[in-house]
Design a protein around this motif. Structure first.
Motif, PDB file in Angstrom:
ATOM      1  N   LYS A  33     -10.841  -1.390   0.490  1.00 14.57           N
ATOM      2  CA  LYS A  33     -12.148  -1.486   1.234  1.00 14.57           C
ATOM      3  C   LYS A  33     -13.198  -1.906   0.177  1.00 14.57           C
ATOM      4  O   LYS A  33     -13.988  -2.682   0.871  1.00 14.57           O
ATOM      5  CB  LYS A  33     -12.146  -0.232   1.925  1.00 14.57           C
ATOM      6  CG  LYS A  33     -11.209   0.185   3.021  1.00 14.57           C
ATOM      7  CD  LYS A  33     -11.248   1.418   3.881  1.00 14.57           C
ATOM      8  CE  LYS A  33     -10.415   1.589   4.830  1.00 14.57           C
ATOM      9  NZ  LYS A  33     -10.711   2.911   5.464  1.00 14.57           N
ATOM     10  N   GLU A  65       1.680  10.530  -5.349  1.00 10.20           N
ATOM     11  CA  GLU A  65       1.863   9.272  -4.806  1.00 10.20           C
ATOM     12  C   GLU A  65       1.054   9.219  -3.552  1.00 10.20           C
ATOM     13  O   GLU A  65       0.377   7.973  -3.084  1.00 10.20           O
ATOM     14  CB  GLU A  65       3.239   9.251  -4.592  1.00 10.20           C
ATOM     15  CG  GLU A  65       4.392   8.758  -5.597  1.00 10.20           C
ATOM     16  CD  GLU A  65       5.737   8.742  -5.511  1.00 10.20           C
ATOM     17  OE1 GLU A  65       6.116   9.331  -4.227  1.00 10.20           O
ATOM     18  OE2 GLU A  65       6.302   8.415  -6.367  1.00 10.20           O
ATOM     19  N   GLU A  66       0.913  10.290  -2.798  1.00  9.05           N
ATOM     20  CA  GLU A  66       0.095  10.085  -1.443  1.00  9.05           C
ATOM     21  C   GLU A  66      -1.225  10.072  -1.677  1.00  9.05           C
ATOM     22  O   GLU A  66      -2.091   9.165  -1.304  1.00  9.05           O
ATOM     23  CB  GLU A  66       0.276  11.284  -0.788  1.00  9.05           C
ATOM     24  CG  GLU A  66       1.765  11.366   0.205  1.00  9.05           C
ATOM     25  CD  GLU A  66       1.953  12.773   0.636  1.00  9.05           C
ATOM     26  OE1 GLU A  66       0.810  13.618   0.696  1.00  9.05           O
ATOM     27  OE2 GLU A  66       3.103  12.892   1.227  1.00  9.05           O
ATOM     28  N   LYS A  67      -1.861  10.706  -2.639  1.00  3.99           N
ATOM     29  CA  LYS A  67      -3.171  10.460  -3.038  1.00  3.99           C
ATOM     30  C   LYS A  67      -3.509   9.128  -3.629  1.00  3.99           C
ATOM     31  O   LYS A  67      -4.552   8.556  -3.511  1.00  3.99           O
ATOM     32  CB  LYS A  67      -3.735  11.676  -4.013  1.00  3.99           C
ATOM     33  CG  LYS A  67      -3.644  12.977  -3.625  1.00  3.99           C
ATOM     34  CD  LYS A  67      -4.730  13.107  -2.681  1.00  3.99           C
ATOM     35  CE  LYS A  67      -4.965  14.435  -2.143  1.00  3.99           C
ATOM     36  NZ  LYS A  67      -5.870  14.479  -0.881  1.00  3.99           N
ATOM     37  N   ALA A 127      -1.902   6.349  -2.964  1.00  8.36           N
ATOM     38  CA  ALA A 127      -1.783   5.570  -1.875  1.00  8.36           C
ATOM     39  C   ALA A 127      -3.110   5.181  -1.286  1.00  8.36           C
ATOM     40  O   ALA A 127      -3.741   4.328  -0.742  1.00  8.36           O
ATOM     41  CB  ALA A 127      -0.741   5.780  -0.869  1.00  8.36           C
ATOM     42  N   GLU A 128      -3.916   6.606  -0.783  1.00  7.78           N
ATOM     43  CA  GLU A 128      -5.264   6.707  -0.251  1.00  7.78           C
ATOM     44  C   GLU A 128      -6.144   6.061  -1.353  1.00  7.78           C
ATOM     45  O   GLU A 128      -7.032   5.324  -0.793  1.00  7.78           O
ATOM     46  CB  GLU A 128      -5.539   8.316  -0.226  1.00  7.78           C
ATOM     47  CG  GLU A 128      -4.567   9.019   0.855  1.00  7.78           C
ATOM     48  CD  GLU A 128      -4.964  10.406   0.963  1.00  7.78           C
ATOM     49  OE1 GLU A 128      -6.088  10.850   0.651  1.00  7.78           O
ATOM     50  OE2 GLU A 128      -4.287  11.101   1.574  1.00  7.78           O
ATOM     51  N   LEU A 129      -6.294   6.299  -2.481  1.00  9.91           N
ATOM     52  CA  LEU A 129      -7.064   5.606  -3.310  1.00  9.91           C
ATOM     53  C   LEU A 129      -7.156   4.379  -3.360  1.00  9.91           C
ATOM     54  O   LEU A 129      -8.137   3.620  -3.443  1.00  9.91           O
ATOM     55  CB  LEU A 129      -7.022   6.496  -4.935  1.00  9.91           C
ATOM     56  CG  LEU A 129      -7.492   7.746  -4.886  1.00  9.91           C
ATOM     57  CD1 LEU A 129      -6.951   8.263  -6.466  1.00  9.91           C
ATOM     58  CD2 LEU A 129      -9.006   7.919  -4.914  1.00  9.91           C
ATOM     59  N   LYS A 130      -5.748   3.740  -3.434  1.00  6.95           N
ATOM     60  CA  LYS A 130      -5.714   2.152  -3.425  1.00  6.95           C
ATOM     61  C   LYS A 130      -6.226   1.738  -2.131  1.00  6.95           C
ATOM     62  O   LYS A 130      -6.838   0.680  -1.945  1.00  6.95           O
ATOM     63  CB  LYS A 130      -4.042   1.847  -3.361  1.00  6.95           C
ATOM     64  CG  LYS A 130      -3.845   2.056  -4.624  1.00  6.95           C
ATOM     65  CD  LYS A 130      -2.152   1.523  -4.676  1.00  6.95           C
ATOM     66  CE  LYS A 130      -1.696   1.781  -6.281  1.00  6.95           C
ATOM     67  NZ  LYS A 130      -0.022   1.081  -6.334  1.00  6.95           N
ATOM     68  N   LYS A 131      -6.045   2.449  -1.117  1.00  9.35           N
ATOM     69  CA  LYS A 131      -6.568   1.904   0.450  1.00  9.35           C
ATOM     70  C   LYS A 131      -8.356   1.943   0.108  1.00  9.35           C
ATOM     71  O   LYS A 131      -8.812   1.046   0.647  1.00  9.35           O
ATOM     72  CB  LYS A 131      -6.359   2.854   1.622  1.00  9.35           C
ATOM     73  CG  LYS A 131      -4.783   2.431   1.971  1.00  9.35           C
ATOM     74  CD  LYS A 131      -4.654   3.333   3.024  1.00  9.35           C
ATOM     75  CE  LYS A 131      -3.305   3.437   3.503  1.00  9.35           C
ATOM     76  NZ  LYS A 131      -2.773   4.337   4.516  1.00  9.35           N
ATOM     77  N   GLN A 132      -8.791   2.849  -0.186  1.00 10.28           N
ATOM     78  CA  GLN A 132     -10.225   3.135  -0.297  1.00 10.28           C
ATOM     79  C   GLN A 132     -10.812   2.067  -1.443  1.00 10.28           C
ATOM     80  O   GLN A 132     -11.874   1.351  -1.280  1.00 10.28           O
ATOM     81  CB  GLN A 132     -10.699   4.406  -0.861  1.00 10.28           C
ATOM     82  CG  GLN A 132     -10.459   5.612  -0.131  1.00 10.28           C
ATOM     83  CD  GLN A 132     -10.725   7.159  -0.526  1.00 10.28           C
ATOM     84  OE1 GLN A 132     -11.254   6.953  -1.675  1.00 10.28           O
ATOM     85  NE2 GLN A 132     -10.780   7.998   0.161  1.00 10.28           N
ATOM     86  N   ASN A 133     -10.089   1.761  -2.505  1.00  5.35           N
ATOM     87  CA  ASN A 133     -10.427   0.699  -3.350  1.00  5.35           C
ATOM     88  C   ASN A 133     -10.413  -0.576  -2.912  1.00  5.35           C
ATOM     89  O   ASN A 133     -11.375  -1.571  -3.063  1.00  5.35           O
ATOM     90  CB  ASN A 133      -9.596   0.859  -4.531  1.00  5.35           C
ATOM     91  CG  ASN A 133     -10.046  -0.110  -5.762  1.00  5.35           C
ATOM     92  OD1 ASN A 133     -11.227  -0.306  -5.899  1.00  5.35           O
ATOM     93  ND2 ASN A 133      -8.919  -0.630  -6.541  1.00  5.35           N
TER      94      ASN A 133
END
Length: 109
Positions: free
Chosen positions: A106, A94-96, A98-104
Motif C-alpha cells: 500500500k 508468517e501471518e505478521k 503477510a500483513e507487513l507485506k500488504k502494508q508495504n
C-alpha cells in the motif's frame, strides 16, 4: 550401593567374625576340625555376601533402566511440545509477515 546396605553388609561380616571367634574359643574339637569349621563358616559368609551383592547389583540395574526409560519419555515429550510451539511461532510470524507485506504494498503505490 546405599549407606544403609553397606552398613548391613558390614554388620553381617562383623557378626559372622564374632560368631566364628566365639565358636573357636568354646570348641573342644581337634585343630583340623576347628580349621574346617572356620573355613566352612567363611565360605558360608562369602556366599551370603555374594548373594547380597548380586541382589543389590540387579536392583541397581533395574532402577537405572527404569530411570533411563522415564528420562527418554520426558525428553520425547519435551521435544514434541517444543516442536508444536515452534510451529505455532512460525505460523504467527508468517501471518505478521503477510500483513507487513500488504502494508508495504500500500505504501509503495
Amino acid at each position: 550401593m546405599s549407606i544403609k546396605n553397606g552398613n548391613g553388609i558390614l554388620a553381617l561380616l562383623a557378626g559372622a567374625a564374632i560368631g566364628v571367634g566365639l565358636g573357636i574359643l568354646f570348641a573342644p574339637d581337634k585343630g583340623s576340625k576347628t580349621r574346617e569349621k572356620i573355613k566352612d563358616g567363611f565360605d558360608d559368609l562369602k556366599d551370603k555376601a555374594k548373594s547380597k551383592m548380586d541382589f543389590l547389583d540387579d536392583e541397581t540395574k533395574a532402577k537405572i533402566s527404569s530411570t533411563k526409560e522415564e528420562l527418554k519419555d520426558k525428553v520425547e515429550s519435551l521435544l514434541s511440545d517444543s516442536s508444536y510451539k515452534a510451529e505455532e511461532a512460525i505460523t504467527f510470524l508468517e501471518e505478521k509477515l503477510a500483513e507487513l507485506k500488504k502494508q508495504n504494498a500500500k505504501l509503495q503505490k
